[in-house]
Design an enzyme around this catalytic site. Structure first.
Site, PDB file in Angstrom:
ATOM      1  CG  HIS A  22      -1.989   1.014   1.151  1.00 35.23           C
ATOM      2  ND1 HIS A  22      -2.414   1.687   2.264  1.00 35.23           N
ATOM      3  CD2 HIS A  22      -2.706   1.526   0.123  1.00 35.23           C
ATOM      4  CE1 HIS A  22      -3.345   2.561   1.923  1.00 35.23           C
ATOM      5  NE2 HIS A  22      -3.541   2.486   0.629  1.00 35.23           N
ATOM      6  CD  GLU A  64      -2.695   2.173  -3.758  1.00 30.50           C
ATOM      7  OE1 GLU A  64      -3.506   3.123  -3.796  1.00 30.50           O
ATOM      8  OE2 GLU A  64      -2.888   1.144  -3.076  1.00 30.50           O
ATOM      9  CG  HIS A  65      -0.587   5.916  -1.011  1.00 32.68           C
ATOM     10  ND1 HIS A  65      -1.511   6.932  -1.039  1.00 32.68           N
ATOM     11  CD2 HIS A  65      -1.258   4.794  -0.619  1.00 32.68           C
ATOM     12  CE1 HIS A  65      -2.694   6.451  -0.669  1.00 32.68           C
ATOM     13  NE2 HIS A  65      -2.553   5.164  -0.414  1.00 32.68           N
TER      14      HIS A  65
END
Length: 107
Positions: free
Chosen positions: A54, A57-58
């Site tokens: 995650h 992803e950012h």
């Protein structure tokens, strides 16, 4: 040499490095959509790395050395396009779409 198969306008190509590229041609629409699905969801993380998929992803949306995250977003959104991403247990996915005449903005 890449392996190619086609069924119902969906072409699957497996490159020599193992990367699978799937393309679908739909002639009734005048837009371009692109997506990348990575087998890097939370299920594949060890406890010490929990949340790294995650986080990465950012990081993709933080920009590059030559374009800020705002520059990238404005280039797509100013022509009515959209882009987004998500991370699940199974995968991390990135996707974007624009009208056909703006396809150079995605490529």
């Amino acid at each position: 040499m890449p392996l190619n198969t086609t069924k119902n306008n969906i072409q699957t190509t497996v490159l020599n490095n193992g990367l699978t590229v799937i393309t679908d041609t739909e002639t009734s629409v005048h837009s371009l959509a692109t997506g990348i699905w990575c087998k890097t969801g939370g299920r594949y993380e060890i406890e010490e790395q929990c949340g790294i998929a995650h986080f990465l992803e950012h990081m993709v949306f933080k920009g590059t050395e030559t374009r800020s995250s705002r520059d990238i977003a404005v280039a797509i959104e100013d022509v009515g396009g959209s882009m987004n991403a998500f991370t699940s247990n199974e995968m991390t996915a990135y996707h974007a779409r624009v009208l056909a005449e703006d396809k150079a903005k995605l490529i």
